[in-house]
Design an enzyme around this catalytic site. Sequence first.
Site, PDB file in Angstrom:
ATOM      1  CG  ASP A  11      18.402  27.397  53.522  1.00  0.00           C
ATOM      2  OD1 ASP A  11      18.927  28.473  54.034  1.00  0.00           O
ATOM      3  OD2 ASP A  11      18.772  26.366  52.852  1.00  0.00           O
ATOM      4  CG  LEU A  12      16.021  32.131  51.179  1.00  0.00           C
ATOM      5  CD1 LEU A  12      16.544  33.741  51.180  1.00  0.00           C
ATOM      6  CD2 LEU A  12      14.734  32.043  50.538  1.00  0.00           C
ATOM      7  CG  ASP A  13      21.649  30.499  49.314  1.00  0.00           C
ATOM      8  OD1 ASP A  13      20.917  31.285  48.729  1.00  0.00           O
ATOM      9  OD2 ASP A  13      22.839  31.126  50.137  1.00  0.00           O
ATOM     10  CB  SER A  69      18.422  32.886  54.080  1.00  0.00           C
ATOM     11  OG  SER A  69      19.685  33.133  53.658  1.00  0.00           O
ATOM     12  NE  ARG A  70      24.507  30.297  59.075  1.00  0.00           N
ATOM     13  CZ  ARG A  70      25.000  29.632  60.260  1.00  0.00           C
ATOM     14  NH1 ARG A  70      24.267  28.490  60.734  1.00  0.00           N
ATOM     15  NH2 ARG A  70      25.917  29.922  60.906  1.00  0.00           N
ATOM     16  CG  ASP A 123      21.155  23.245  51.778  1.00  0.00           C
ATOM     17  OD1 ASP A 123      20.381  24.038  52.385  1.00  0.00           O
ATOM     18  OD2 ASP A 123      22.247  23.056  51.646  1.00  0.00           O
TER      19      ASP A 123
HETATM   20 MG    MG Z   1      20.850  26.428  52.247  1.00  0.00          MG
END
Ligand code: MG
Length: 164
Positions: A11-13, A69-70, A123
Site C-alpha cells: 500500500d502507499l498512504d 493503492s486505492r 495499514d
Molecule cells: Mg494506507
Amino acid sequence: MAQLPKLAVFDLDYTLWPFWVDTHVDPPFHKGSDGAVRDRRGQTVRLYPEVPEVLERLQGLGVPVAAASRTSETEGANQLLELFDLVRYFVHREIYPGSKVTHFKRLQQKTGVLFSQMIFFDDEKRNIVDVGKLGVTCIHVRNGMSLHTLTQGLETFTKAQAGP
Ligand SMILES: [Mg+2]
C-alpha cells in the site's frame, strides 16, 4: 532456506509515507536543489525512513515488488514514487480507487503469481480483510513500513506455507 514470496505488494498512504496523498498534501510535487521533495505549497514530504532499505532488501532477495493503492490521486502518487526514486523497484503499480480485490486480480493476471505466493503490507484493516480472503498473506502495518515489519512479514509468510 526459508520460502520467499514471489511478489511483495505495498500500500502507499501510511505504509510507505505518513500522509494521504489525496488529502494531506497538495500535488503536483517537485524536488528542490537540496534534494527534498515538496508539494505545491512548499511543504516537505517524506517517506517513512526505512522504506528505501526495505525495497532494497527485497530486491537483494530477488522478490519482485508491486504497489496497490486505492487513492484517487493516481498522478500524485506516481509522481511521488518517481521523485523518491522508488519507481525502479516496482514491477507493477495498481493505483486507483475501489476494493483492492481488483488490484490483486490484475496483479495476478499481469505476473502469473498465485495469491498464495504473494505477501501484502497495508495499514488499513478493511484491505487486509478483503485481500486476505483471496489467500494472500496480509501484514497489518503499524507506524509505517520498517525493516522489522518486513522481517516479521516474511516469517509469517514462511509459516503460512508450512500449513496449520
Ligand atoms: Mg494506507
